[in-house]
Design a protein around this motif. Sequence first.
Motif, PDB file in Angstrom:
ATOM      1  N   GLY A  72       0.749  -1.112  -0.245  1.00 40.28           N
ATOM      2  CA  GLY A  72       0.079   0.189  -0.056  1.00 40.28           C
ATOM      3  C   GLY A  72       0.810   1.293  -0.164  1.00 40.28           C
ATOM      4  N   ILE A  73       1.817   1.276   0.810  1.00 38.90           N
ATOM      5  CA  ILE A  73       2.756   2.509   0.838  1.00 38.90           C
ATOM      6  C   ILE A  73       3.427   2.468  -0.477  1.00 38.90           C
ATOM      7  CG2 ILE A  73       4.864   3.363   1.787  1.00 38.90           C
ATOM      8  CD1 ILE A  73       4.067   1.768   4.637  1.00 38.90           C
ATOM      9  N   GLY A  74       3.996   1.461  -0.923  1.00 39.74           N
ATOM     10  CA  GLY A  74       4.679   1.426  -2.339  1.00 39.74           C
ATOM     11  C   GLY A  74       3.592   1.926  -3.481  1.00 39.74           C
ATOM     12  N   LEU A  75       2.722   1.618  -3.400  1.00 36.70           N
ATOM     13  CA  LEU A  75       1.765   2.025  -4.591  1.00 36.70           C
ATOM     14  C   LEU A  75       1.240   3.433  -4.413  1.00 36.70           C
ATOM     15  CD1 LEU A  75      -0.526  -1.188  -5.103  1.00 36.70           C
ATOM     16  CD2 LEU A  75       1.158  -0.307  -6.695  1.00 36.70           C
ATOM     17  N   GLY A  76       1.266   3.905  -3.132  1.00 33.63           N
ATOM     18  CA  GLY A  76       0.841   4.993  -2.707  1.00 33.63           C
ATOM     19  C   GLY A  76       2.119   6.290  -3.010  1.00 33.63           C
ATOM     20  N   LEU A  77       3.149   5.655  -2.901  1.00 32.48           N
ATOM     21  CA  LEU A  77       4.479   6.486  -3.050  1.00 32.48           C
ATOM     22  C   LEU A  77       4.377   6.951  -4.664  1.00 32.48           C
ATOM     23  CD1 LEU A  77       7.527   5.302  -1.068  1.00 32.48           C
ATOM     24  CD2 LEU A  77       6.607   7.532  -1.348  1.00 32.48           C
ATOM     25  N   ALA A  78       4.267   5.721  -5.365  1.00 36.10           N
ATOM     26  CA  ALA A  78       4.226   5.903  -6.981  1.00 36.10           C
ATOM     27  C   ALA A  78       3.223   6.764  -7.633  1.00 36.10           C
ATOM     28  CB  ALA A  78       4.064   4.439  -7.586  1.00 36.10           C
ATOM     29  N   ALA A  79       2.022   6.919  -6.796  1.00 33.22           N
ATOM     30  CA  ALA A  79       1.144   7.781  -7.219  1.00 33.22           C
ATOM     31  C   ALA A  79       1.473   9.270  -6.861  1.00 33.22           C
ATOM     32  CB  ALA A  79      -0.269   7.375  -6.516  1.00 33.22           C
ATOM     33  N   LEU A  80       1.918   9.366  -5.528  1.00 32.02           N
ATOM     34  CA  LEU A  80       2.592  10.718  -5.057  1.00 32.02           C
ATOM     35  C   LEU A  80       3.500  11.094  -6.071  1.00 32.02           C
ATOM     36  CD1 LEU A  80       2.557  12.829  -2.823  1.00 32.02           C
ATOM     37  CD2 LEU A  80       4.522  11.327  -1.900  1.00 32.02           C
ATOM     38  N   PHE A  81       4.639  10.294  -6.356  1.00 33.11           N
ATOM     39  CA  PHE A  81       5.737  10.805  -7.192  1.00 33.11           C
ATOM     40  C   PHE A  81       4.991  11.540  -8.672  1.00 33.11           C
ATOM     41  CE2 PHE A  81       8.810   7.670  -5.424  1.00 33.11           C
ATOM     42  CZ  PHE A  81       9.195   8.488  -4.565  1.00 33.11           C
ATOM     43  N   TYR A  82       3.989  10.534  -9.038  1.00 34.44           N
ATOM     44  CA  TYR A  82       3.120  10.975 -10.470  1.00 34.44           C
ATOM     45  C   TYR A  82       2.710  12.387 -10.324  1.00 34.44           C
ATOM     46  CZ  TYR A  82       0.168  10.874 -14.586  1.00 34.44           C
ATOM     47  OH  TYR A  82      -0.353  11.176 -15.585  1.00 34.44           O
TER      48      TYR A  82
END
Lengths: 297, 261
Positions: B187-197
């Motif tokens: 969850g944290i990983g996918l959230g980070l990817a979205a945040l970067f975008y």
Amino acid sequence: MNVIELTALTKYYGKARGIIDLNLAVKEGDFFGFIGPNGAGKSTSIRILLGLIAPTSGTVQVFGRKQKEQPRELLKQIGYMPSEASFYPNMRVEEVLRFSAGLRGCDCRAEAEQLLSRLDLDPKKKIRALSLGNRKKVSIVCALQHQPRLCVLDEPTSGLDPLMQREFYAILKERNQQGTTIFLSSHVLSEVQRYCSHAAIIRKGRIVAADEVRKLGYTGAKRVVLRGVEEPPQLEQIKDVVKSDGAVSFLYSGGSGALLQALAAMPVLDVTIGEPDLEEIFLHYYGEERANDAFLS
Amino acid sequence: MTLFYHELKQGRLALLIWSGIVAGMLAVCILIYPEMARQMEEVSGMFAEMGSFSAAFGMDRINFGEFIGFFGVECGNILGLGGGFFAAFVGSAALAKEEKEHTAEFLLTHPISRQSVVLQKFMGVLLQIAALNLVAVCVSVLSALVVGERPEPKLFSLLFAAYILLQIEIASICFGVSAFCSRGASGIGLGLAALFYFLNLIANLSEGAEFLKYLTPFGYAESADLIERGGINPQYLAVGLLLAAAGVLLAFVRYQRKDIL
């Protein structure tokens, strides 16, 4: 030589107690039982021994070498069976065994086949399709297939049916006779009493007794069973009184003269005086607090 | 290398699914290009009227009428988001899944050092990213050939190189997260990817927020910039590589000392 030597071992999980100032030595070739109820610190001690968790203080030596300095070399010679066997669910039994052997860099096929046959386990089955007992069997094969010098077994028989328990201990006895040191934790006292030569009792993170199993049984107390009466004699050194239909049983730690004198004045039909079993010894070490239900089950 | 092969075997189904989806979307996008090219006048006019929305996606600086411009924006988003989410997924699960599924105890009581566990798992993550991108490249080239386009090799390689670097950075940062969490790492990983975008979208919209491009790998993997410059912005990339190295280093340090409960 001591195969396991735990010195002043302490582990705190934050403020919660794991084990405190624990000292323990297990000699090579021993069949050693580590007894205590759930939460006493058995698994914590084992996890430190295997390097899964770091102690807050104290040292661990295995085969005379510090565990911290050569964990890989030591783990090569150890077979471990955890209390809860968890494997990769989408793998087959044979794949798990091959993976385990691969991580050890050895070809264990012959030994694995023999163990699978003795434990009546199908190597083609998927892990996710196995019952708890069958997962335990996979764990046994993983722990023994590389013929380790030391077997560390955490609550090994929970989930195994009585027939399998017997076969499991038969395998362990054979390995022990071949020189393998067995270190098992258990809260089932009868199996420790039956199979182990030495044992240690752990209570609230501390070792309260460690000796030969037969010596641990000698506490000066006797188990006395009287038939024909329903009350024990009025003596001070009596505890753990159990009354049943037409009989009473109790632990007596006083002198035999006083007991015989008291019994002579009672309408007793039959008297049995024997050594208390380990369960009673455990109660002795645990005093008033008694063992928890799980321990006595 | 037993653990490395084990990792690849364990991850093959997820890799197949993600590769199929990313490559499939790329193929669909490229195959509709001829139709898009025919409507390009209207499309370009529409983008010009969209103002900051176009700027957010870099569409104001790119020629949508050329295949490479179209590929850069449309396929860049698929590779950036799809590839980025896959990288976040495999990176964050790598170490954490062993604790979540209670297999860490089994693994770490074998004679394998924790450094070796971290190294072999990270190599597994990198190889899975490489495999996904290999499929993406092959499908993109084949699809381009089907619609009669010959993408310029240098720019085409540059776009893929930038998106591979983006995925490696996201995977490395998530790999570091994975060493700290036993639960919720994905969850944290996918959230980070979205945040970067979204950080990159904000940076594209406001000049005052341009510094955010240093923090997100989408900063250097921006198709419009890549095509305009003909290369990757070295400053953004340098920060990105540092963040990636920090993620991997943190994973090594943390996992070495971690209690496996």
